[in-house]
Design an enzyme around this catalytic site. Sequence first.
Site, mmCIF file in Angstrom:
data_model
loop_
_atom_site.group_PDB
_atom_site.id
_atom_site.type_symbol
_atom_site.label_atom_id
_atom_site.label_comp_id
_atom_site.label_asym_id
_atom_site.label_seq_id
_atom_site.Cartn_x
_atom_site.Cartn_y
_atom_site.Cartn_z
ATOM 1 N N THR A 89 0.826 -1.211 0.000
ATOM 2 C CA THR A 89 0.000 0.000 0.000
ATOM 3 C C THR A 89 0.858 1.257 0.000
ATOM 4 O OG1 THR A 89 -1.668 -1.194 1.280
ATOM 5 C CG2 THR A 89 -1.859 1.196 1.208
ATOM 6 N N THR A 90 1.935 1.243 0.794
ATOM 7 C CA THR A 90 2.819 2.403 0.915
ATOM 8 C C THR A 90 3.469 2.754 -0.417
ATOM 9 O OG1 THR A 90 3.215 1.783 3.217
ATOM 10 C CG2 THR A 90 4.753 3.353 2.258
ATOM 11 N N TYR A 119 -13.437 -3.487 -0.313
ATOM 12 C CA TYR A 119 -14.631 -2.943 -0.946
ATOM 13 C C TYR A 119 -15.767 -3.963 -1.081
ATOM 14 C CZ TYR A 119 -17.583 -0.030 -3.879
ATOM 15 O OH TYR A 119 -18.644 0.700 -4.364
ATOM 16 N N TYR A 126 -2.622 -10.482 4.923
ATOM 17 C CA TYR A 126 -2.526 -9.081 5.352
ATOM 18 C C TYR A 126 -3.913 -8.585 5.726
ATOM 19 C CZ TYR A 126 -1.444 -4.032 5.066
ATOM 20 O OH TYR A 126 -1.300 -2.688 5.325
ATOM 21 N N LYS A 166 0.526 -10.399 8.286
ATOM 22 C CA LYS A 166 0.783 -9.016 8.667
ATOM 23 C C LYS A 166 -0.540 -8.518 9.235
ATOM 24 C CE LYS A 166 1.836 -4.397 6.912
ATOM 25 N NZ LYS A 166 2.049 -3.535 5.708
ATOM 26 N N ILE A 206 6.209 -5.385 9.539
ATOM 27 C CA ILE A 206 6.396 -4.807 8.206
ATOM 28 C C ILE A 206 6.034 -3.345 8.378
ATOM 29 C CG2 ILE A 206 5.587 -4.714 5.813
ATOM 30 C CD1 ILE A 206 5.226 -7.742 5.937
#
Length: 291
Positions: A47-48, A110, A136, A164, A206
């Site tokens: 995402t980052t 979503y 995750y 994660k 992480i």
Amino acid sequence: MSGFLRGTGVALATPFNKDGSIDYPGVTSLVEYCIKGGVDYLVVLGTTAESVTLSKEEKHTLVNHIVKTNNSRLPLVIGIGGNNTNAILQEIKETDLSYFDAILSVVPMYNKPTQEGIFYHYQQINDVVPIPVLLYNVPSRTGTNMTAETTLRLAQLNNIIGIKEAVGDFTQVLKIIKDKPKDFLVISGDDALALPAVAAGGDGVISVIGQGFPQEFSKMIRLGLKGETEKAFSILYKLLPVLEYAFEEGNPAGIKNILKTKGVCEDYLRSPLVSVSGDLERKIKNYIEAF
């Protein structure tokens, strides 16, 4: 088997140029900064990385650049996830995973699947993937929480080696640590809770902020894993203000400004994200100068 992912992994940001193109010298600078800072592994296309704004071609070129820059020095994890199970299965089959040690795959966003839907989604990934998988869970982004019970059920599958966990509910983290299989990794996805999770029996983090302060963050987690909690928490308390700054106006706007202030790369983002406000930039600058 999964011990190489204990410690500090960093979810790499993607440096951009002012015109929005990928800043490859900036990518090189960031990778080198993390490696020299002592992190244990690198996570690409998380995402980052603003991966949802990257084209298929950009992802391919970016991955190749990071692989080349890393040059087998650290283990690599690649993010492959989304809310279309069939598309993810196809992407896994089409991606050259030979340089990667694991896939990080997020709970579908979503669509808001049930727990049974989440389980079946990951079961299908488990059945086709040629390398290990990290689950995750990040409900603040996906809109759905994968419960501890579903995580522990998935932990029985042969290719799923850990999670994660960024649920924000420490009780859920403790439930997973308490009942997980021996070699199943519980990796914090929340920088502020990473050390408490390690102290409770978790395996590391992480991290977002870890790429801005790789030396300090890696040392903190290593001390935590060795049981030297007093020394580890003294580092956490020193980092606490910047942990708040990094997320005050969203991720990766905060960490990119930290990296810019430290001279690692520029802080340009892709729309709909925007750079941090002048007020937050000043707070970050003052913190780093006084650190």
